[in-house]
Design a protein around this motif. Structure first.
Motif, PDB file in Angstrom:
ATOM      1  N   ASP A 330       0.795  -1.145   0.027  1.00  0.00           N
ATOM      2  CA  ASP A 330      -0.019   0.083   0.018  1.00  0.00           C
ATOM      3  C   ASP A 330       0.692   1.173   0.005  1.00  0.00           C
ATOM      4  O   ASP A 330       0.264   2.303  -0.169  1.00  0.00           O
ATOM      5  CB  ASP A 330      -0.977  -0.218   1.238  1.00  0.00           C
ATOM      6  N   ARG A 331       2.185   1.162   0.394  1.00  0.00           N
ATOM      7  CA  ARG A 331       2.937   2.370   0.297  1.00  0.00           C
ATOM      8  C   ARG A 331       3.667   2.658  -1.306  1.00  0.00           C
ATOM      9  O   ARG A 331       4.405   3.430  -1.294  1.00  0.00           O
ATOM     10  CB  ARG A 331       4.219   2.062   1.136  1.00  0.00           C
ATOM     11  N   LEU A 332       3.267   1.676  -2.254  1.00  0.00           N
ATOM     12  CA  LEU A 332       3.759   1.806  -3.452  1.00  0.00           C
ATOM     13  C   LEU A 332       2.834   2.701  -4.188  1.00  0.00           C
ATOM     14  O   LEU A 332       1.610   2.802  -4.171  1.00  0.00           O
ATOM     15  CB  LEU A 332       3.783   0.349  -4.178  1.00  0.00           C
ATOM     16  N   PRO A 333       3.530   3.344  -5.161  1.00  0.00           N
ATOM     17  CA  PRO A 333       2.664   4.264  -6.253  1.00  0.00           C
ATOM     18  C   PRO A 333       1.984   3.293  -7.083  1.00  0.00           C
ATOM     19  O   PRO A 333       2.216   2.090  -7.215  1.00  0.00           O
ATOM     20  CB  PRO A 333       3.683   5.053  -7.065  1.00  0.00           C
ATOM     21  N   ILE A 344       4.599  -4.964 -11.733  1.00  0.00           N
ATOM     22  CA  ILE A 344       4.780  -6.520 -11.577  1.00  0.00           C
ATOM     23  C   ILE A 344       5.584  -6.513 -10.290  1.00  0.00           C
ATOM     24  O   ILE A 344       6.638  -6.040 -10.091  1.00  0.00           O
ATOM     25  CB  ILE A 344       5.650  -6.768 -12.754  1.00  0.00           C
ATOM     26  N   PRO A 345       5.293  -7.387  -9.245  1.00  0.00           N
ATOM     27  CA  PRO A 345       5.626  -7.560  -7.828  1.00  0.00           C
ATOM     28  C   PRO A 345       7.206  -7.759  -7.730  1.00  0.00           C
ATOM     29  O   PRO A 345       7.894  -7.207  -6.914  1.00  0.00           O
ATOM     30  CB  PRO A 345       4.919  -8.788  -7.377  1.00  0.00           C
ATOM     31  N   PRO A 355       8.171  -1.167 -14.836  1.00  0.00           N
ATOM     32  CA  PRO A 355       7.348  -1.807 -15.679  1.00  0.00           C
ATOM     33  C   PRO A 355       6.202  -2.243 -15.170  1.00  0.00           C
ATOM     34  O   PRO A 355       5.728  -2.283 -14.117  1.00  0.00           O
ATOM     35  CB  PRO A 355       8.090  -3.334 -15.957  1.00  0.00           C
ATOM     36  N   VAL A 356       5.042  -2.416 -16.210  1.00  0.00           N
ATOM     37  CA  VAL A 356       3.704  -2.492 -15.850  1.00  0.00           C
ATOM     38  C   VAL A 356       3.236  -3.527 -16.725  1.00  0.00           C
ATOM     39  O   VAL A 356       3.399  -3.602 -17.869  1.00  0.00           O
ATOM     40  CB  VAL A 356       2.783  -1.423 -15.797  1.00  0.00           C
ATOM     41  N   ARG A 357       2.242  -4.312 -15.934  1.00  0.00           N
ATOM     42  CA  ARG A 357       1.705  -5.521 -17.096  1.00  0.00           C
ATOM     43  C   ARG A 357       0.152  -4.688 -17.438  1.00  0.00           C
ATOM     44  O   ARG A 357      -0.267  -3.725 -16.855  1.00  0.00           O
ATOM     45  CB  ARG A 357       1.154  -6.703 -16.186  1.00  0.00           C
ATOM     46  N   HIS A 358      -0.253  -5.154 -18.704  1.00  0.00           N
ATOM     47  CA  HIS A 358      -1.517  -4.818 -19.264  1.00  0.00           C
ATOM     48  C   HIS A 358      -2.244  -5.739 -20.032  1.00  0.00           C
ATOM     49  O   HIS A 358      -1.699  -6.614 -20.237  1.00  0.00           O
ATOM     50  CB  HIS A 358      -1.357  -3.008 -19.939  1.00  0.00           C
TER      51      HIS A 358
END
Length: 410
Positions: A330-333, A344-345, A355-358
């Motif tokens: 919960d502290r992550l953007p 991505i954990p 990086p982000v998954r989509h």
């Protein structure tokens, strides 16, 4: 004391925001960039006013960290009254910038900062310093005598609840009841150069703890139960301390309480003369899930897509803006827009890339932004020199943060 003018209303709702709205507004802006949506911001300010009822609201500056934005908030009307700073040095600087009626929410023993505040007090500014023990009072009074001023003080009252097996609250102050408050107040009364003017009782476990988080039904029930139990106890404690101080001959100019998440319960305490808030204006992710209110997301940051390492993944430049507090997801953007992007954990939000998954049929291209929201409010400003102000789908101004003013108070 200024009170809320409930006859004055502004638009509380604005059209829903989508990715294209912000993408187009930020076109040609260098990235990464932090921004404030002024339309959403105005709606949050109006909601805060309505929730405050008849009490004025002291602005918590650590949740804003921009002189321009602070001025904009104070200009909204007399229901916004004074500043609640997080640093004595910050308070002295803001006083030098023309602000007045400043209370510092945390004690300090930095003599240079106390002296800077004393200099501003000598010039006619109102600055009240927070204390919770005799040692702090001694240091402040010494500076006050050296500078030939009287420094106003406020006692920080502990508002945590100690239930069997559960410490429900934050570790702030050793002043936790009538005897300890009276002992400190009487000590202040005997010292030269200082005068007791206020009391602050911040119920952090009520104001800063979400109680309607999706997927956490059992925890939500437990948190609400603990909140209800704590509210009864701490409101009674604050009332008792205020009554005892007055009976003992101490005159309080203000009794400050609450935060964005506790307006409704803090208002139940008749001893409170003012509320405090700031995070509800920027509306970070840690304020998304309260049962009593729902702010509109209005502060965010945009990262440029710089890589497409494989299908279903977009990699952005920068982004490791982690919020303070207990370590956890919960502290992550959080990726915000376009909807459907997730961190991505194994990599999360990194210093140089995120990086982000989509699952988007038509994802943004290299060079276009992914929009994120910070977990906390003002901490975002420690990462950026300026905030882009967006209104009506366009960037209408660029204003400096504290960092852009070359100020760092901790």
């Amino acid at each position: 004391m200024s009170r809320v003018d409930t006859k004055t209303t502004t638009r509380l709702e604005v059209p829903p925001r989508d990715y294209l709205y912000y993408r187009d507004a930020l076109a040609n802006q260098p990235l990464p960039a932090a921004f404030i949506d002024l339309d959403q911001f105005a709606a949050n300010l109006e909601r805060l006013k309505l929730r405050a009822g008849s009490l004025p609201v002291r602005l918590v500056t650590k949740s804003v960290r921009s002189v321009h934005v602070i001025r904009r908030i104070l200009a909204a009307g007399p229901f916004m009254q004074g500043l609640l700073c997080y640093s004595v040095g910050e308070a002295a600087w803001l006083a030098s910038e023309g602000f007045d009626d400043i209370v510092v929410a945390y004690p300090s023993v930095e003599l240079a900062d106390i002296r800077a505040a004393a200099v501003q007090i000598k010039k006619g500014r109102s600055i009240t310093l927070m204390v919770d023990c005799a040692e702090q009072v001694i240091k402040i009074s010494q500076i006050a005598l050296e500078e030939d001023v009287v420094i106003a003080l406020s006692i920080d009252l502990d508002m945590s609840s100690a239930f069997p097996g559960v410490y429900f609250g934050v570790h702030r102050s050793p002043v936790h009841d009538v005897p300890t408050a009276l002992t400190l107040a009487q000590f202040i009364a005997k010292r030269q150069g200082v005068v007791l003017e206020g009391l602050m009782g911040y119920e952090g476990q009520i104001a800063g703890l979400m109680d309607d988080v999706p997927g956490q039904a059992i925890k939500n029930v437990v948190v609400r139960y603990l909140k209800r139990k704590s509210i009864r106890e701490v409101n009674a404690r604050r009332q008792a301390v205020v009554a005892a101080l007055k009976k003992d001959g101490h005159t309080l100019r203000f009794v400050n309480g609450g935060g964005t998440g506790s307006f409704e319960s803090t208002r139940e305490d008749a001893s409170v003369t003012e509320l405090a808030a700031g995070s509800g204006l920027y509306a970070p992710t840690l304020f998304d899930h309260y049962q009593a209110f729902t702010p509109l997301p209005c502060a965010g940051f945009a990262l440029a897509i710089t890589r497409v390492p494989k299908a279903g993944v977009l990699t952005c430049s920068g982004g490791g803006y982690i919020a303070s507090g207990p370590i956890g997801p919960d502290r992550l953007p959080q990726p915000w827009l376009p909807a459907g992007c997730t961190l991505i954990p194994n990599e999360s939000a990194g210093e140089v890339q995120t990086p982000v998954r989509h699952s988007l049929a038509t994802p943004p291209s290299i060079g276009e932004p992914i929009l994120f929201r910070h977990a906390k409010a003002g901490e975002l400003c420690e990462r950026f020199n300026e905030l882009l102000l967006i209104e009506g789908g366009k960037v209408v101004d660029k204003v400096l943060t504290y960092r852009g003013e070359k100020k760092c108070f901790f």
